[in-house]
Motif scaffolding. Sequence first.
Motif, PDB file in Angstrom:
ATOM      1  N   ARG A 121       0.841  -1.212   0.000  1.00  0.00           N
ATOM      2  CA  ARG A 121       0.000   0.000   0.000  1.00  0.00           C
ATOM      3  C   ARG A 121       0.869   1.254   0.000  1.00  0.00           C
ATOM      4  NH1 ARG A 121      -3.093  -3.187   3.543  1.00  0.00           N
ATOM      5  NH2 ARG A 121      -2.103  -2.247   5.351  1.00  0.00           N
ATOM      6  N   LYS A 122       1.911   1.247   0.826  1.00  0.00           N
ATOM      7  CA  LYS A 122       2.804   2.414   0.885  1.00  0.00           C
ATOM      8  C   LYS A 122       3.499   2.634  -0.454  1.00  0.00           C
ATOM      9  CE  LYS A 122       3.693   2.102   5.831  1.00  0.00           C
ATOM     10  NZ  LYS A 122       4.680   1.775   6.868  1.00  0.00           N
ATOM     11  N   LEU A 123       3.936   1.565  -1.079  1.00  0.00           N
ATOM     12  CA  LEU A 123       4.596   1.676  -2.374  1.00  0.00           C
ATOM     13  C   LEU A 123       3.655   2.301  -3.403  1.00  0.00           C
ATOM     14  CD1 LEU A 123       7.037   0.879  -4.244  1.00  0.00           C
ATOM     15  CD2 LEU A 123       5.675  -1.141  -4.788  1.00  0.00           C
ATOM     16  N   VAL A 124       2.448   1.793  -3.495  1.00  0.00           N
ATOM     17  CA  VAL A 124       1.483   2.316  -4.469  1.00  0.00           C
ATOM     18  C   VAL A 124       1.145   3.765  -4.158  1.00  0.00           C
ATOM     19  CG1 VAL A 124      -0.886   2.081  -5.317  1.00  0.00           C
ATOM     20  CG2 VAL A 124       0.566   0.074  -5.108  1.00  0.00           C
ATOM     21  N   GLN A 125       0.952   4.092  -2.905  1.00  0.00           N
ATOM     22  CA  GLN A 125       0.645   5.477  -2.540  1.00  0.00           C
ATOM     23  C   GLN A 125       1.797   6.408  -2.897  1.00  0.00           C
ATOM     24  OE1 GLN A 125      -0.469   4.771   1.549  1.00  0.00           O
ATOM     25  NE2 GLN A 125      -2.640   4.672   1.034  1.00  0.00           N
TER      26      GLN A 125
ATOM     27  N   ALA B 261      -5.381   6.964  -4.874  1.00  0.00           N
ATOM     28  CA  ALA B 261      -4.642   6.244  -3.839  1.00  0.00           C
ATOM     29  C   ALA B 261      -5.519   5.325  -2.987  1.00  0.00           C
ATOM     30  CB  ALA B 261      -3.881   7.225  -2.951  1.00  0.00           C
ATOM     31  N   ASP B 262      -6.688   5.776  -2.570  1.00  0.00           N
ATOM     32  CA  ASP B 262      -7.522   4.936  -1.702  1.00  0.00           C
ATOM     33  C   ASP B 262      -8.000   3.679  -2.422  1.00  0.00           C
ATOM     34  OD1 ASP B 262      -7.259   6.681   0.429  1.00  0.00           O
ATOM     35  OD2 ASP B 262      -9.157   7.707   0.036  1.00  0.00           O
ATOM     36  N   ARG B 263      -8.459   3.835  -3.648  1.00  0.00           N
ATOM     37  CA  ARG B 263      -8.924   2.666  -4.408  1.00  0.00           C
ATOM     38  C   ARG B 263      -7.753   1.735  -4.730  1.00  0.00           C
ATOM     39  NH1 ARG B 263     -12.185   3.906  -9.448  1.00  0.00           N
ATOM     40  NH2 ARG B 263     -10.706   5.599  -9.748  1.00  0.00           N
ATOM     41  N   ALA B 264      -6.619   2.304  -5.106  1.00  0.00           N
ATOM     42  CA  ALA B 264      -5.447   1.482  -5.413  1.00  0.00           C
ATOM     43  C   ALA B 264      -4.967   0.733  -4.169  1.00  0.00           C
ATOM     44  CB  ALA B 264      -4.333   2.353  -5.986  1.00  0.00           C
ATOM     45  N   ALA B 265      -5.011   1.370  -3.011  1.00  0.00           N
ATOM     46  CA  ALA B 265      -4.598   0.711  -1.763  1.00  0.00           C
ATOM     47  C   ALA B 265      -5.508  -0.473  -1.442  1.00  0.00           C
ATOM     48  CB  ALA B 265      -4.587   1.712  -0.614  1.00  0.00           C
ATOM     49  N   LEU B 266      -6.802  -0.318  -1.657  1.00  0.00           N
ATOM     50  CA  LEU B 266      -7.735  -1.425  -1.431  1.00  0.00           C
ATOM     51  C   LEU B 266      -7.440  -2.574  -2.401  1.00  0.00           C
ATOM     52  CD1 LEU B 266     -10.194  -2.724  -0.122  1.00  0.00           C
ATOM     53  CD2 LEU B 266     -11.625  -1.433  -1.719  1.00  0.00           C
ATOM     54  N   ILE B 267      -7.189  -2.245  -3.656  1.00  0.00           N
ATOM     55  CA  ILE B 267      -6.877  -3.263  -4.657  1.00  0.00           C
ATOM     56  C   ILE B 267      -5.620  -4.026  -4.267  1.00  0.00           C
ATOM     57  CG2 ILE B 267      -6.094  -3.587  -7.040  1.00  0.00           C
ATOM     58  CD1 ILE B 267      -8.080  -1.256  -7.755  1.00  0.00           C
ATOM     59  N   VAL B 268      -4.568  -3.305  -3.890  1.00  0.00           N
ATOM     60  CA  VAL B 268      -3.311  -3.951  -3.488  1.00  0.00           C
ATOM     61  C   VAL B 268      -3.543  -4.875  -2.303  1.00  0.00           C
ATOM     62  CG1 VAL B 268      -1.066  -3.509  -2.434  1.00  0.00           C
ATOM     63  CG2 VAL B 268      -1.787  -2.194  -4.402  1.00  0.00           C
ATOM     64  N   THR B 269      -4.277  -4.414  -1.328  1.00  0.00           N
ATOM     65  CA  THR B 269      -4.564  -5.224  -0.145  1.00  0.00           C
ATOM     66  C   THR B 269      -5.234  -6.535  -0.540  1.00  0.00           C
ATOM     67  OG1 THR B 269      -4.780  -3.242   1.219  1.00  0.00           O
ATOM     68  CG2 THR B 269      -5.802  -5.259   2.062  1.00  0.00           C
ATOM     69  N   GLU B 270      -6.236  -6.452  -1.385  1.00  0.00           N
ATOM     70  CA  GLU B 270      -6.975  -7.651  -1.779  1.00  0.00           C
ATOM     71  C   GLU B 270      -6.141  -8.571  -2.669  1.00  0.00           C
ATOM     72  OE1 GLU B 270      -9.662  -8.597  -0.346  1.00  0.00           O
ATOM     73  OE2 GLU B 270      -9.907  -6.715   0.725  1.00  0.00           O
TER      74      GLU B 270
END
Length: 148
Positions: A33-37, A49-58
């Motif tokens: 998540r930190k990397l993507v953000q 960032a918020d949507r991408a962080a959720l995607i990365v998590t899943e």
Amino acid sequence: MTSLNTPVHTASVGRPALSQTFPCQPSAAETGRKLVQNVLDAWRLDELADRAALIVTELIANATKHTPCHDIRLTVGRPSASRVRVSVVDWEPERLPVAGLADHGDESGRGLLLIDAVSDCWGYDLHGSDRCPWGKEVWAELRLKSGQ
């Protein structure tokens, strides 16, 4: 564990991408998540960032739960000027992603449904040859609003 103590420097022209390998462990989601953000911040695309962080998590959760891999590779890239793609590669081509049919009381099984809800599209690609795939890449794309 991989550290993100140094700032991300990435070009915003051409087809920029950043890729990093992590241990295939649930704790990799936080670093991912930190990397993507950081990458989206460098590209001035904070609104994703918020949507991408959720995607990365899943994506990381699915890889760690459904594959016996020792490591995974996270990539965030810009396949075009209007799209950002987030993907996770694992080395288990036999376990293809399928959107779950979780029951009401189930605590898991909704990851790909969440990705489908927050992304503009998602899918997977097998790596290697048709006769001998060595892995798969599960990805989701976010489209930029026009004018960005």
